[in-house]
Scaffold this motif. Structure first.
Motif, PDB file in Angstrom:
ATOM      1  N   ALA A 193       4.788   1.996  -2.699  1.00  0.00           N
ATOM      2  CA  ALA A 193       4.753   0.757  -1.913  1.00  0.00           C
ATOM      3  C   ALA A 193       4.006   0.863  -0.588  1.00  0.00           C
ATOM      4  CB  ALA A 193       6.181   0.262  -1.653  1.00  0.00           C
ATOM      5  N   THR A 194       3.983   2.045   0.014  1.00  0.00           N
ATOM      6  CA  THR A 194       3.303   2.225   1.302  1.00  0.00           C
ATOM      7  C   THR A 194       2.577   3.571   1.296  1.00  0.00           C
ATOM      8  OG1 THR A 194       5.051   3.432   2.466  1.00  0.00           O
ATOM      9  CG2 THR A 194       5.207   1.025   2.469  1.00  0.00           C
ATOM     10  N   PRO A 195       1.548   3.728   2.108  1.00  0.00           N
ATOM     11  CA  PRO A 195       0.853   5.016   2.141  1.00  0.00           C
ATOM     12  C   PRO A 195       1.744   6.156   2.653  1.00  0.00           C
ATOM     13  CG  PRO A 195      -0.055   3.517   3.788  1.00  0.00           C
ATOM     14  CD  PRO A 195       0.908   2.734   2.959  1.00  0.00           C
ATOM     15  N   GLN A 196       2.787   5.835   3.386  1.00  0.00           N
ATOM     16  CA  GLN A 196       3.727   6.857   3.860  1.00  0.00           C
ATOM     17  C   GLN A 196       4.485   7.511   2.702  1.00  0.00           C
ATOM     18  OE1 GLN A 196       3.518   3.725   5.234  1.00  0.00           O
ATOM     19  NE2 GLN A 196       2.442   4.359   7.076  1.00  0.00           N
ATOM     20  N   LEU A 197       4.510   6.865   1.543  1.00  0.00           N
ATOM     21  CA  LEU A 197       5.204   7.395   0.376  1.00  0.00           C
ATOM     22  C   LEU A 197       4.303   8.210  -0.554  1.00  0.00           C
ATOM     23  CD1 LEU A 197       7.468   4.335  -0.521  1.00  0.00           C
ATOM     24  CD2 LEU A 197       8.147   6.489   0.561  1.00  0.00           C
ATOM     25  N   LEU A 198       3.017   8.323  -0.200  1.00  0.00           N
ATOM     26  CA  LEU A 198       2.120   9.144  -1.005  1.00  0.00           C
ATOM     27  C   LEU A 198       2.550  10.608  -0.908  1.00  0.00           C
ATOM     28  CD1 LEU A 198      -1.244   7.458  -0.027  1.00  0.00           C
ATOM     29  CD2 LEU A 198      -0.178   7.424  -2.292  1.00  0.00           C
ATOM     30  N   PRO A 199       2.210  11.429  -1.890  1.00  0.00           N
ATOM     31  CA  PRO A 199       2.591  12.842  -1.828  1.00  0.00           C
ATOM     32  C   PRO A 199       2.140  13.471  -0.509  1.00  0.00           C
ATOM     33  CG  PRO A 199       1.637  12.341  -3.958  1.00  0.00           C
ATOM     34  CD  PRO A 199       1.448  11.132  -3.105  1.00  0.00           C
ATOM     35  N   GLU A 200       2.993  14.305   0.053  1.00  0.00           N
ATOM     36  CA  GLU A 200       2.740  14.877   1.375  1.00  0.00           C
ATOM     37  C   GLU A 200       1.440  15.668   1.445  1.00  0.00           C
ATOM     38  OE1 GLU A 200       6.254  17.041   2.414  1.00  0.00           O
ATOM     39  OE2 GLU A 200       7.410  15.217   2.706  1.00  0.00           O
ATOM     40  N   ASP A 201       1.059  16.334   0.372  1.00  0.00           N
ATOM     41  CA  ASP A 201      -0.136  17.164   0.418  1.00  0.00           C
ATOM     42  C   ASP A 201      -1.390  16.455  -0.104  1.00  0.00           C
ATOM     43  OD1 ASP A 201       0.987  17.127  -2.111  1.00  0.00           O
ATOM     44  OD2 ASP A 201       0.795  19.276  -2.452  1.00  0.00           O
ATOM     45  N   PHE A 202      -1.304  15.149  -0.364  1.00  0.00           N
ATOM     46  CA  PHE A 202      -2.467  14.389  -0.820  1.00  0.00           C
ATOM     47  C   PHE A 202      -3.318  13.978   0.379  1.00  0.00           C
ATOM     48  CE2 PHE A 202      -4.456  10.213  -1.490  1.00  0.00           C
ATOM     49  CZ  PHE A 202      -5.358  10.566  -2.477  1.00  0.00           C
ATOM     50  N   THR A 203      -4.603  14.230   0.264  1.00  0.00           N
ATOM     51  CA  THR A 203      -5.562  13.732   1.252  1.00  0.00           C
ATOM     52  C   THR A 203      -6.602  12.940   0.486  1.00  0.00           C
ATOM     53  OG1 THR A 203      -6.886  15.735   1.100  1.00  0.00           O
ATOM     54  CG2 THR A 203      -5.233  15.664   2.853  1.00  0.00           C
ATOM     55  N   GLY A 204      -6.928  11.803   0.972  1.00  0.00           N
ATOM     56  CA  GLY A 204      -7.899  10.963   0.297  1.00  0.00           C
ATOM     57  C   GLY A 204      -7.514   9.512   0.436  1.00  0.00           C
ATOM     58  N   THR A 205      -8.219   8.672  -0.267  1.00  0.00           N
ATOM     59  CA  THR A 205      -7.949   7.243  -0.214  1.00  0.00           C
ATOM     60  C   THR A 205      -7.528   6.751  -1.591  1.00  0.00           C
ATOM     61  OG1 THR A 205     -10.265   6.722  -0.664  1.00  0.00           O
ATOM     62  CG2 THR A 205      -9.610   6.849   1.656  1.00  0.00           C
ATOM     63  N   VAL A 206      -6.852   5.641  -1.586  1.00  0.00           N
ATOM     64  CA  VAL A 206      -6.390   5.012  -2.822  1.00  0.00           C
ATOM     65  C   VAL A 206      -7.210   3.742  -3.033  1.00  0.00           C
ATOM     66  CG1 VAL A 206      -4.424   3.932  -3.977  1.00  0.00           C
ATOM     67  CG2 VAL A 206      -4.073   5.945  -2.525  1.00  0.00           C
ATOM     68  N   GLN A 207      -7.912   3.681  -4.158  1.00  0.00           N
ATOM     69  CA  GLN A 207      -8.698   2.490  -4.460  1.00  0.00           C
ATOM     70  C   GLN A 207      -7.851   1.395  -5.099  1.00  0.00           C
ATOM     71  OE1 GLN A 207     -10.069   5.625  -5.287  1.00  0.00           O
ATOM     72  NE2 GLN A 207     -11.560   5.592  -3.634  1.00  0.00           N
ATOM     73  N   LEU A 208      -6.886   1.785  -5.936  1.00  0.00           N
ATOM     74  CA  LEU A 208      -6.060   0.807  -6.651  1.00  0.00           C
ATOM     75  C   LEU A 208      -4.601   1.208  -6.557  1.00  0.00           C
ATOM     76  CD1 LEU A 208      -5.577  -1.548  -8.690  1.00  0.00           C
ATOM     77  CD2 LEU A 208      -6.076   0.090 -10.514  1.00  0.00           C
ATOM     78  N   CYS A 209      -3.751   0.245  -6.272  1.00  0.00           N
ATOM     79  CA  CYS A 209      -2.306   0.458  -6.301  1.00  0.00           C
ATOM     80  C   CYS A 209      -1.724  -0.470  -7.369  1.00  0.00           C
ATOM     81  CB  CYS A 209      -1.687   0.149  -4.943  1.00  0.00           C
ATOM     82  SG  CYS A 209       0.117   0.347  -4.939  1.00  0.00           S
ATOM     83  N   ILE A 210      -0.933   0.118  -8.252  1.00  0.00           N
ATOM     84  CA  ILE A 210      -0.197  -0.629  -9.272  1.00  0.00           C
ATOM     85  C   ILE A 210       1.272  -0.464  -8.915  1.00  0.00           C
ATOM     86  CG2 ILE A 210       0.366  -0.822 -11.719  1.00  0.00           C
ATOM     87  CD1 ILE A 210      -2.399   0.442 -12.297  1.00  0.00           C
ATOM     88  N   ASP A 211       1.940  -1.568  -8.632  1.00  0.00           N
ATOM     89  CA  ASP A 211       3.286  -1.455  -8.075  1.00  0.00           C
ATOM     90  C   ASP A 211       4.158  -2.635  -8.498  1.00  0.00           C
ATOM     91  OD1 ASP A 211       5.334  -0.306  -6.546  1.00  0.00           O
ATOM     92  OD2 ASP A 211       4.605  -1.155  -4.668  1.00  0.00           O
ATOM     93  N   HIS A 212       5.474  -2.468  -8.273  1.00  0.00           N
ATOM     94  CA  HIS A 212       6.441  -3.522  -8.580  1.00  0.00           C
ATOM     95  C   HIS A 212       7.328  -3.840  -7.380  1.00  0.00           C
ATOM     96  CE1 HIS A 212      10.050  -0.857  -9.053  1.00  0.00           C
ATOM     97  NE2 HIS A 212       9.090   0.040  -9.182  1.00  0.00           N
ATOM     98  N   HIS A 213       7.047  -3.256  -6.236  1.00  0.00           N
ATOM     99  CA  HIS A 213       7.868  -3.494  -5.044  1.00  0.00           C
ATOM    100  C   HIS A 213       7.357  -4.693  -4.245  1.00  0.00           C
ATOM    101  CE1 HIS A 213       8.444   0.877  -5.806  1.00  0.00           C
ATOM    102  NE2 HIS A 213       9.704   0.533  -5.595  1.00  0.00           N
ATOM    103  N   PRO A 214       8.188  -5.699  -4.014  1.00  0.00           N
ATOM    104  CA  PRO A 214       7.737  -6.854  -3.220  1.00  0.00           C
ATOM    105  C   PRO A 214       7.401  -6.471  -1.782  1.00  0.00           C
ATOM    106  CG  PRO A 214      10.052  -7.092  -3.860  1.00  0.00           C
ATOM    107  CD  PRO A 214       9.539  -5.861  -4.518  1.00  0.00           C
ATOM    108  N   THR A 215       7.823  -5.283  -1.350  1.00  0.00           N
ATOM    109  CA  THR A 215       7.544  -4.807   0.008  1.00  0.00           C
ATOM    110  C   THR A 215       6.222  -4.044   0.095  1.00  0.00           C
ATOM    111  OG1 THR A 215       8.822  -2.811  -0.457  1.00  0.00           O
ATOM    112  CG2 THR A 215       9.987  -4.647   0.611  1.00  0.00           C
ATOM    113  N   ASN A 216       5.417  -4.045  -0.958  1.00  0.00           N
ATOM    114  CA  ASN A 216       4.151  -3.321  -0.948  1.00  0.00           C
ATOM    115  C   ASN A 216       3.303  -3.790   0.234  1.00  0.00           C
ATOM    116  OD1 ASN A 216       1.183  -2.885  -1.662  1.00  0.00           O
ATOM    117  ND2 ASN A 216       2.236  -1.656  -3.194  1.00  0.00           N
TER     118      ASN A 216
END
Length: 122
Positions: free
Chosen positions: A85-108
Motif C-alpha cells: 500500500a505504501t513505499p514504506q512497506l517495500l522490502p527493507e533491502d530493495f532499492t529502485g523504483t516501482v512502475q506498477l502497483c497492484i493492490d487491494h488496500h483502499p489506503t494505497n
C-alpha cells in the motif's frame, strides 16, 4: 500516476519483460501467494519474470516462492509491487523504483507510476 482498470493492467504487463515482482515487508501468505500467481501467469505468457528475493520470507512460505525467486544476476527492466500500500512497506533491502502497483488496500498512496487498485469492500 495513472489509475488502470483490469484490462489496461493486463495489456501493460504483456508489453513488459524482465519483470521483478515485489512483496511487502514481513510477507504473509496473501502477498507471497499473489506474487507467485502473478509470476506464474507472466511466465505462462512467455515473459521473463521473477519474485524479489525478500530476506523476510518465512521458512513456512519459502517453499511456495522458491521456484520464482530472482537469481542474483537478474536485471529487471520493470518492477511491480503486489499488495504493497505504501513505499514504506517495500522490502527493507530493495532499492529502485516501482512502475506498477497492484493492490487491494483502499489506503494505497498511489506511489507507483501506474496503479491497479481493486479495493476490498468489507
Amino acid at each position: 500516476m495513472n489509475k488502470l482498470n483490469y484490462k489496461e493492467c493486463v495489456q501493460l504487463l504483456l508489453r513488459q519483460d524482465d519483470i521483478l515482482i515485489l512483496s511487502h515487508k514481513n510477507p504473509d501468505g496473501d502477498t507471497v501467494g499473489s506474487c507467485c500467481a502473478l509470476c506464474s501467469a507472466l511466465r505462462r505468457s512467455g515473459k521473463n519474470a521473477y519474485i524479489y528475493k525478500n530476506s523476510q520470507i518465512s521458512d513456512k512460505l519459502k517453499p511456495y516462492a522458491e521456484k520464482y525467486l530472482a537469481p542474483q544476476d537478474f536485471k529487471a527492466k520493470y518492477t511491480v509491487a503486489v499488495d504493497v500500500a505504501t513505499p514504506q512497506l517495500l522490502p527493507e533491502d530493495f532499492t529502485g523504483t516501482v512502475q506498477l502497483c497492484i493492490d487491494h488496500h483502499p489506503t494505497n498512496t498511489a506511489y507507483a507510476q501506474d496503479l491497479f487498485l481493486k479495493a476490498a469492500s468489507h
